[in-house]
Design a protein around this motif. Sequence first.
Motif, PDB file in Angstrom:
ATOM      1  N   GLY A 131       9.428   1.779  -4.625  1.00 53.96           N
ATOM      2  CA  GLY A 131       8.699   2.123  -5.968  1.00 53.96           C
ATOM      3  C   GLY A 131       7.572   1.396  -6.161  1.00 53.96           C
ATOM      4  N   ALA A 132       7.466   0.069  -5.669  1.00 51.65           N
ATOM      5  CA  ALA A 132       6.268  -0.542  -5.936  1.00 51.65           C
ATOM      6  C   ALA A 132       5.036  -0.384  -5.166  1.00 51.65           C
ATOM      7  CB  ALA A 132       6.805  -2.190  -5.600  1.00 51.65           C
ATOM      8  N   ASN A 133       3.972  -0.375  -5.610  1.00 51.59           N
ATOM      9  CA  ASN A 133       2.634  -0.598  -5.071  1.00 51.59           C
ATOM     10  C   ASN A 133       1.773  -1.483  -5.345  1.00 51.59           C
ATOM     11  OD1 ASN A 133      -0.215   0.080  -4.699  1.00 51.59           O
ATOM     12  ND2 ASN A 133       0.342   2.065  -4.367  1.00 51.59           N
ATOM     13  N   LEU A 134       1.681  -2.352  -4.472  1.00 53.10           N
ATOM     14  CA  LEU A 134       1.168  -3.798  -4.433  1.00 53.10           C
ATOM     15  C   LEU A 134      -0.287  -4.110  -3.988  1.00 53.10           C
ATOM     16  CD1 LEU A 134       4.070  -5.770  -3.046  1.00 53.10           C
ATOM     17  CD2 LEU A 134       3.814  -5.000  -5.378  1.00 53.10           C
ATOM     18  N   CYS A 135      -0.974  -2.747  -4.043  1.00 58.91           N
ATOM     19  CA  CYS A 135      -2.362  -2.551  -3.570  1.00 58.91           C
ATOM     20  C   CYS A 135      -3.326  -2.699  -4.712  1.00 58.91           C
ATOM     21  CB  CYS A 135      -2.761  -1.283  -2.613  1.00 58.91           C
ATOM     22  SG  CYS A 135      -1.839  -1.298  -1.050  1.00 58.91           S
ATOM     23  N   LEU A 136      -2.986  -2.971  -5.944  1.00 57.25           N
ATOM     24  CA  LEU A 136      -3.640  -3.419  -7.008  1.00 57.25           C
ATOM     25  C   LEU A 136      -4.460  -2.413  -7.451  1.00 57.25           C
ATOM     26  CD1 LEU A 136      -4.417  -7.141  -6.125  1.00 57.25           C
ATOM     27  CD2 LEU A 136      -2.554  -6.245  -7.141  1.00 57.25           C
ATOM     28  N   SER A 148       3.731   4.794   5.151  1.00 59.86           N
ATOM     29  CA  SER A 148       3.336   3.515   5.549  1.00 59.86           C
ATOM     30  C   SER A 148       4.484   3.061   6.545  1.00 59.86           C
ATOM     31  CB  SER A 148       3.332   2.594   4.520  1.00 59.86           C
ATOM     32  OG  SER A 148       3.437   1.194   4.744  1.00 59.86           O
ATOM     33  N   ARG A 149       3.992   2.367   7.351  1.00 58.25           N
ATOM     34  CA  ARG A 149       5.203   1.628   8.311  1.00 58.25           C
ATOM     35  C   ARG A 149       5.743   0.468   7.797  1.00 58.25           C
ATOM     36  NH1 ARG A 149       4.759   3.620  13.311  1.00 58.25           N
ATOM     37  NH2 ARG A 149       2.631   4.399  14.012  1.00 58.25           N
ATOM     38  N   TYR A 150       5.054  -0.195   6.363  1.00 59.06           N
ATOM     39  CA  TYR A 150       5.641  -1.233   5.871  1.00 59.06           C
ATOM     40  C   TYR A 150       6.642  -0.814   4.889  1.00 59.06           C
ATOM     41  CZ  TYR A 150       5.526  -6.480   4.986  1.00 59.06           C
ATOM     42  OH  TYR A 150       5.791  -7.709   4.682  1.00 59.06           O
ATOM     43  N   TYR A 186       1.117  -2.230  14.932  1.00 59.40           N
ATOM     44  CA  TYR A 186      -0.124  -2.325  14.406  1.00 59.40           C
ATOM     45  C   TYR A 186      -1.151  -2.916  15.436  1.00 59.40           C
ATOM     46  CZ  TYR A 186       2.212  -2.301   9.828  1.00 59.40           C
ATOM     47  OH  TYR A 186       2.801  -2.033   8.646  1.00 59.40           O
ATOM     48  N   LYS A 187      -2.394  -2.598  15.487  1.00 55.92           N
ATOM     49  CA  LYS A 187      -3.524  -2.916  16.566  1.00 55.92           C
ATOM     50  C   LYS A 187      -3.876  -4.371  16.512  1.00 55.92           C
ATOM     51  CE  LYS A 187      -3.043   0.919  18.889  1.00 55.92           C
ATOM     52  NZ  LYS A 187      -2.611   0.936  20.185  1.00 55.92           N
ATOM     53  N   LYS A 188      -3.975  -4.692  15.012  1.00 57.88           N
ATOM     54  CA  LYS A 188      -4.321  -6.022  15.110  1.00 57.88           C
ATOM     55  C   LYS A 188      -3.540  -7.255  15.143  1.00 57.88           C
ATOM     56  CE  LYS A 188      -7.862  -4.671  11.092  1.00 57.88           C
ATOM     57  NZ  LYS A 188      -7.873  -5.120   9.900  1.00 57.88           N
ATOM     58  N   LYS A 189      -3.909  -7.917  16.267  1.00 57.22           N
ATOM     59  CA  LYS A 189      -3.208  -9.123  16.851  1.00 57.22           C
ATOM     60  C   LYS A 189      -2.870 -10.166  15.766  1.00 57.22           C
ATOM     61  CE  LYS A 189      -2.474 -11.946  20.800  1.00 57.22           C
ATOM     62  NZ  LYS A 189      -1.960 -13.091  20.058  1.00 57.22           N
ATOM     63  N   THR A 190      -3.764 -10.360  14.846  1.00 57.20           N
ATOM     64  CA  THR A 190      -3.620 -11.340  13.665  1.00 57.20           C
ATOM     65  C   THR A 190      -2.309 -10.960  12.829  1.00 57.20           C
ATOM     66  OG1 THR A 190      -5.294 -10.046  12.399  1.00 57.20           O
ATOM     67  CG2 THR A 190      -5.924 -12.203  13.551  1.00 57.20           C
ATOM     68  N   VAL A 191      -2.133  -9.669  12.542  1.00 55.61           N
ATOM     69  CA  VAL A 191      -0.955  -9.161  11.741  1.00 55.61           C
ATOM     70  C   VAL A 191       0.248  -9.112  12.636  1.00 55.61           C
ATOM     71  CG1 VAL A 191      -0.238  -7.046  10.871  1.00 55.61           C
ATOM     72  CG2 VAL A 191      -2.657  -7.553  10.533  1.00 55.61           C
ATOM     73  N   THR A 192       0.155  -8.591  13.888  1.00 57.57           N
ATOM     74  CA  THR A 192       1.585  -8.694  14.740  1.00 57.57           C
ATOM     75  C   THR A 192       1.989 -10.160  14.964  1.00 57.57           C
ATOM     76  OG1 THR A 192       0.430  -8.453  16.650  1.00 57.57           O
ATOM     77  CG2 THR A 192       0.968  -6.536  15.675  1.00 57.57           C
ATOM     78  N   ALA A 275      -3.940   1.232   4.854  1.00 55.24           N
ATOM     79  CA  ALA A 275      -3.198   0.738   3.412  1.00 55.24           C
ATOM     80  C   ALA A 275      -2.605  -0.505   3.699  1.00 55.24           C
ATOM     81  CB  ALA A 275      -2.316   2.153   2.731  1.00 55.24           C
ATOM     82  N   ASP A 276      -1.663  -0.374   4.734  1.00 61.20           N
ATOM     83  CA  ASP A 276      -0.733  -1.458   5.409  1.00 61.20           C
ATOM     84  C   ASP A 276      -1.772  -2.685   5.631  1.00 61.20           C
ATOM     85  OD1 ASP A 276       1.061   0.404   5.356  1.00 61.20           O
ATOM     86  OD2 ASP A 276       1.687   0.044   7.308  1.00 61.20           O
ATOM     87  N   TYR A 277      -2.796  -2.629   6.273  1.00 66.52           N
ATOM     88  CA  TYR A 277      -3.928  -3.681   6.454  1.00 66.52           C
ATOM     89  C   TYR A 277      -4.250  -3.952   5.265  1.00 66.52           C
ATOM     90  CZ  TYR A 277      -4.005  -2.698  11.762  1.00 66.52           C
ATOM     91  OH  TYR A 277      -3.518  -2.326  12.920  1.00 66.52           O
ATOM     92  N   TYR A 278      -4.609  -3.501   4.282  1.00 61.71           N
ATOM     93  CA  TYR A 278      -5.222  -3.728   2.892  1.00 61.71           C
ATOM     94  C   TYR A 278      -4.126  -4.418   1.961  1.00 61.71           C
ATOM     95  CZ  TYR A 278      -7.292  -3.462  -1.604  1.00 61.71           C
ATOM     96  OH  TYR A 278      -7.832  -3.709  -2.836  1.00 61.71           O
ATOM     97  N   LEU A 279      -2.822  -4.058   2.196  1.00 61.83           N
ATOM     98  CA  LEU A 279      -1.534  -4.786   1.585  1.00 61.83           C
ATOM     99  C   LEU A 279      -1.403  -6.270   2.142  1.00 61.83           C
ATOM    100  CD1 LEU A 279       0.818  -5.210  -0.295  1.00 61.83           C
ATOM    101  CD2 LEU A 279       2.079  -4.033   1.211  1.00 61.83           C
ATOM    102  N   LEU A 280      -1.269  -5.950   3.543  1.00 61.47           N
ATOM    103  CA  LEU A 280      -1.008  -7.539   4.384  1.00 61.47           C
ATOM    104  C   LEU A 280      -2.380  -8.360   4.324  1.00 61.47           C
ATOM    105  CD1 LEU A 280       0.478  -5.705   7.446  1.00 61.47           C
ATOM    106  CD2 LEU A 280       1.868  -7.068   5.789  1.00 61.47           C
TER     107      LEU A 280
END
Length: 307
Positions: A131-136, A148-150, A186-192, A275-280
């Motif tokens: 229910g929450a969208n935290l992408c401002l 999303s995956r998150y 996720y492809k971005k290693k910093t995220v994983t 969208a996940d990258y933006y949120l994270l």
Amino acid sequence: MYQIKSPVLFTLFNRPDTAYRVFQKIRAGKPPKLYVAADGPRRDRDGEAALCEEARKVIQVDWECEVHTLYRPENLGCKVAMSGAVKWFFEQEEEGIILEDDCLPDESFFTFCDTLLEKYRHDTRIAHIGGANLCLNKKFGDASYYFSRYTIIWGWASWRRVWQNYDENLLLLDGFIQEDLFKYIYKKKTVTDQLIKTLNVVKSNALVTWDFQYVFMNFWNNSLCIVPNKNLISNIGFDTRATHTADTRSKFANLPTEPLGEITHPKYFVPIIDADYYLLKLEEPPLTTKLKRIIVPVVKRLISSSH
């Protein structure tokens, strides 16, 4: 006022003020079934037993409703109390809506959950309705929601078919890491790397919580999570009483909600990874905020003992 169709689980603890506000939203929607789970007071906290009792008194059902309660006499903590409450709920219901005592919903949250619980009831690609969208206020796609995956758990809905895979002890995590499977999430290693670090801390019980286990479950099951393109939940629990949301300066505290309007559905079943990258990226690093209260006292004790 929209009348809720799905069963609702409402979880509470020691904050009668926030519990009252959330319960009034549930009460206005008059769900046919209400499950209430409450953790018990901690023995070392003066006055907490009275606060827990006051929070439970908030539940005043004055509509036709089947009510079930799970009131713990002693404190189990966030991990066991919350995961146990959800397990109890899905042992009795095939699907439903879950609200904690600090997650204040917009009325359209209930419409959103009812509609999508029915639409995706038998679609095993979909695991979670958030229910929450935290992408401002940033929107992704033209529909009312995106995939999303998150997994975001500030007001959500799901099915028994999903929760039966929940494992509070993260038994599959080590193998998932050893086989380097996070790179397919996720492809971005910093995220994983950050996700792996956080999940390992949760598994070690240095961070006692229940939600990262649910996040991981939806990773290894390759599930899709639904995120509304308008925020339907305001977290009103950012204060010093909170377990994990004590920072009142957080950008996610008390976010305004916005009515969703007519629900339109995405054409394609693909997660919007951007969208996940933006949120994270927006999120404060989970370890920074959630572990500071754990790590700092330990470090101070080590320093003092060395002198």
